[in-house]
Design a protein around this motif. Structure first.
Motif, PDB file in Angstrom:
ATOM      1  N   SER A   7      50.277  36.935  59.621  1.00  0.00           N
ATOM      2  CA  SER A   7      50.713  37.797  58.522  1.00  0.00           C
ATOM      3  C   SER A   7      51.910  37.165  57.827  1.00  0.00           C
ATOM      4  CB  SER A   7      51.120  39.178  59.032  1.00  0.00           C
ATOM      5  OG  SER A   7      50.010  39.903  59.515  1.00  0.00           O
ATOM      6  N   PRO A   8      51.994  37.288  56.496  1.00  0.00           N
ATOM      7  CA  PRO A   8      53.197  36.816  55.808  1.00  0.00           C
ATOM      8  C   PRO A   8      54.439  37.445  56.413  1.00  0.00           C
ATOM      9  CG  PRO A   8      51.488  37.398  54.223  1.00  0.00           C
ATOM     10  CD  PRO A   8      50.993  37.853  55.559  1.00  0.00           C
ATOM     11  N   LYS A   9      55.527  36.678  56.466  1.00  0.00           N
ATOM     12  CA  LYS A   9      56.744  37.157  57.115  1.00  0.00           C
ATOM     13  C   LYS A   9      57.293  38.434  56.474  1.00  0.00           C
ATOM     14  CE  LYS A   9      57.730  34.284  60.516  1.00  0.00           C
ATOM     15  NZ  LYS A   9      58.862  33.389  60.527  1.00  0.00           N
ATOM     16  N   GLU A  10      56.902  38.711  55.243  1.00  0.00           N
ATOM     17  CA  GLU A  10      57.415  39.909  54.570  1.00  0.00           C
ATOM     18  C   GLU A  10      56.686  41.185  54.982  1.00  0.00           C
ATOM     19  OE1 GLU A  10      57.540  36.447  51.568  1.00  0.00           O
ATOM     20  OE2 GLU A  10      56.197  37.243  53.113  1.00  0.00           O
TER      21      GLU A  10
ATOM     22  N   SER B 143      47.117  38.389  54.725  1.00  0.00           N
ATOM     23  CA  SER B 143      47.056  38.143  56.164  1.00  0.00           C
ATOM     24  C   SER B 143      45.748  37.449  56.497  1.00  0.00           C
ATOM     25  CB  SER B 143      47.166  39.458  56.941  1.00  0.00           C
ATOM     26  OG  SER B 143      48.456  40.024  56.815  1.00  0.00           O
TER      27      SER B 143
ATOM     28  N   GLU C 283      64.406  37.868  49.913  1.00  0.00           N
ATOM     29  CA  GLU C 283      65.672  37.631  50.604  1.00  0.00           C
ATOM     30  C   GLU C 283      66.835  38.208  49.809  1.00  0.00           C
ATOM     31  OE1 GLU C 283      66.145  36.630  53.592  1.00  0.00           O
ATOM     32  OE2 GLU C 283      63.991  36.307  53.916  1.00  0.00           O
TER      33      GLU C 283
ATOM     34  N   MET D 214      60.512  45.156  53.433  1.00  0.00           N
ATOM     35  CA  MET D 214      59.195  44.630  53.760  1.00  0.00           C
ATOM     36  C   MET D 214      58.202  44.941  52.634  1.00  0.00           C
ATOM     37  SD  MET D 214      60.259  43.527  56.634  1.00  0.00           S
ATOM     38  CE  MET D 214      58.760  42.830  57.347  1.00  0.00           C
TER      39      MET D 214
ATOM     40  N   ARG E  49      49.297  44.567  61.670  1.00  0.00           N
ATOM     41  CA  ARG E  49      50.046  44.634  60.412  1.00  0.00           C
ATOM     42  C   ARG E  49      49.858  46.006  59.776  1.00  0.00           C
ATOM     43  NH1 ARG E  49      46.651  44.430  55.963  1.00  0.00           N
ATOM     44  NH2 ARG E  49      44.530  43.693  56.356  1.00  0.00           N
TER      45      ARG E  49
ATOM     46  N   HIS F 163      55.002  30.847  55.231  1.00  0.00           N
ATOM     47  CA  HIS F 163      55.702  31.324  56.425  1.00  0.00           C
ATOM     48  C   HIS F 163      54.986  32.561  56.958  1.00  0.00           C
ATOM     49  CE1 HIS F 163      58.859  28.510  55.381  1.00  0.00           C
ATOM     50  NE2 HIS F 163      58.906  29.043  54.169  1.00  0.00           N
ATOM     51  N   PHE F 164      54.337  32.389  58.102  1.00  0.00           N
ATOM     52  CA  PHE F 164      53.555  33.460  58.713  1.00  0.00           C
ATOM     53  C   PHE F 164      54.159  33.879  60.042  1.00  0.00           C
ATOM     54  CE2 PHE F 164      50.297  31.672  55.916  1.00  0.00           C
ATOM     55  CZ  PHE F 164      49.675  32.815  55.430  1.00  0.00           C
ATOM     56  N   PHE F 165      53.900  35.126  60.393  1.00  0.00           N
ATOM     57  CA  PHE F 165      54.179  35.625  61.737  1.00  0.00           C
ATOM     58  C   PHE F 165      52.868  35.636  62.507  1.00  0.00           C
ATOM     59  CE2 PHE F 165      54.019  39.015  64.841  1.00  0.00           C
ATOM     60  CZ  PHE F 165      55.184  38.818  65.566  1.00  0.00           C
TER      61      PHE F 165
END
Length: 420
Positions: free
Chosen positions: A122-125, A44, A234, A245, A109, A98-100
């Motif tokens: 933060s990473p999408k995971e 993150s 995925e 997650m 987080r 891919h970040f949120f």
């Protein structure tokens, strides 16, 4: 060896600056002494998370006015900082990351201990929650791996339970990991991922995760999958039919390593030259310009560049050196922001902010390094080697690296346009 720009340091700041310059056609070399600090990070990225009184910052751009005059954000100004932060978000996306999150609004987080920490991206995971809000699930399975000591599901589950989440503790039982388990020094996140990312083992893992997900709303795993297979998470979600997650582990951090690999891959794709395992030994100045750089692996062949960027990191990366009576920058002998008396470098109470974390190289308003108060014309200083801020207490380390990296790149590109 001649380049348009030579960058000393291959971490977040150095790579980001190199990517931006290479995108505009500059011939860049990155000299990287060793393993990036990203390998030890959560994956993150913080921009500005906490005030000096410990309160959480919700809108980081609104809090810039609260910072001291020496902070790099203040020296660059709010308009430039905001613009660079938005450029950083776009650059990371171009690298396939891919970040949120957004610079307009911090979020929280989940940490390896199950606590919530404010951050920028933060990473999408990674499981996240809004500032002042809670996680979107009432029941979660916190899953450990037998024999893996770098993530303790009991601690995470206990912290989540304190927040009203019904957290059960589970363990993965996968014979494919038995070979690694025999040697504790090899039973690390990256090695586990290399085993689990194999198609036959990922299929078994997916079956196990689907079983554990039956009676919960989400599954939380240690980040030990997806290093080699970017679609692994995925695959797990498809089989479980539930959110799956990841939370970071103790170093080496798979999420941090993946971030570093994506940045380095992008830099190389753009034609940049990456020199791993090399160390800058000295530099020669001609007047107020850096004329030549000498490295350990090319002692008799100097590196010459029109512009030089110092992104060598702080004490951790030997960008700053602490001796008993002084702190100094070892390559150029740049001016350093510190305090002269060693007893003032630290506090006895280890849980309060430590003064030495604010130490670092001084730079002028355009991020050029100075020697005896005089700016060097073609040397820019970026990232953790800069002084004037506390990356831990303020939660701004990644933000400073990205903002200063892209700002220095912009200055270099602007100078090149003027010269033409």
């Amino acid at each position: 060896m001649k380049f348009d720009v030579a960058i000393i340091g291959g971490g977040l700041a150095g790579l980001s600056c190199g990517i931006r310059l290479a995108e505009q056609g500059k011939r860049c070399a990155i000299i990287s002494a060793g393993q990036s600090a990203l390998h030890f990070s959560s994956g993150s990225l913080d921009f500005l998370s906490q005030r000096t009184d410990g309160s959480t910052i919700e809108k980081p751009l609104d809090a810039l006015a609260e910072l001291g005059a020496d902070h790099p954000y203040v020296r660059l100004g709010g308009e430039a900082v905001s613009r660079m932060a938005k450029q950083a978000e776009a650059m990371l996306a171009d690298c396939g990351l891919h970040f949120f999150g957004s610079i307009e609004q911090n979020h929280r987080r989940v940490t390896p201990l199950g606590t919530l920490r404010a951050t920028w991206l933060s990473p999408k995971e990674v499981p996240v929650a809004p500032i002042g809000g809670e996680l979107p699930w009432r029941r979660v399975a916190v899953v450990g791996i037998e024999g893996f000591l770098d993530f303790q599901p009991q601690l995470a589950a206990a912290s989540l339970a304190e927040r009203g989440v019904e957290a059960t503790i589970e363990y993965l039982h996968l014979p494919a990991l038995d070979g690694l388990r025999k040697n504790p020094s090899e039973f690390r996140a990256t090695n586990i991922s290399r085993v689990l990312d194999l198609p036959e083992n990922l299929a078994l893992l997916a079956q196990e995760v689907a079983r554990l997900a039956e009676d919960v709303d989400a599954v939380i795993l240690p980040a030990c999958v997806g290093l080699e297979d970017s679609n692994a998470i995925e695959t797990l979600r498809e089989h479980a039919g539930k959110p799956v997650m990841l939370v970071p582990t103790l170093p080496p951090s798979l999420l941090g390593i993946r971030l570093h690999q994506a940045l380095r891959r992008r830099f190389l794709q753009l034609g940049g030259q990456f020199m791993p395992g090399d160390t800058v030994l000295k530099a020669e100045l001609e007047g107020q310009r850096v004329a030549r750089i000498y490295t350990r692996n090319h002692t008799d062949i100097p590196i010459e560049a029109q512009q030089v960027v110092l992104a060598s990191g702080s004490f951790f990366s030997n960008g700053l050196i602490a001796e008993f009576e002084r702190i100094f920058e070892p390559v150029f002998g740049l001016d350093v922001l510190d305090v002269p008396e060693r007893p003032q470098w630290t506090h006895q109470n280890m849980f309060v902010p430590q003064p030495y974390l604010r130490f670092g190289v001084k730079a002028d308003e355009t991020l050029r390094g100075t020697v005896n108060g005089q700016s060097l014309d073609n040397l820019y200083v970026i990232g953790a080697v800069l002084g004037g801020y506390d990356p831990l207490q303020q939660g701004c380390g990644a933000g400073v690296s990205l903002v200063t990296a892209l700002y220095a790149a912009e200055r270099i590109l602007t100078q090149a346009e003027v010269a033409q």
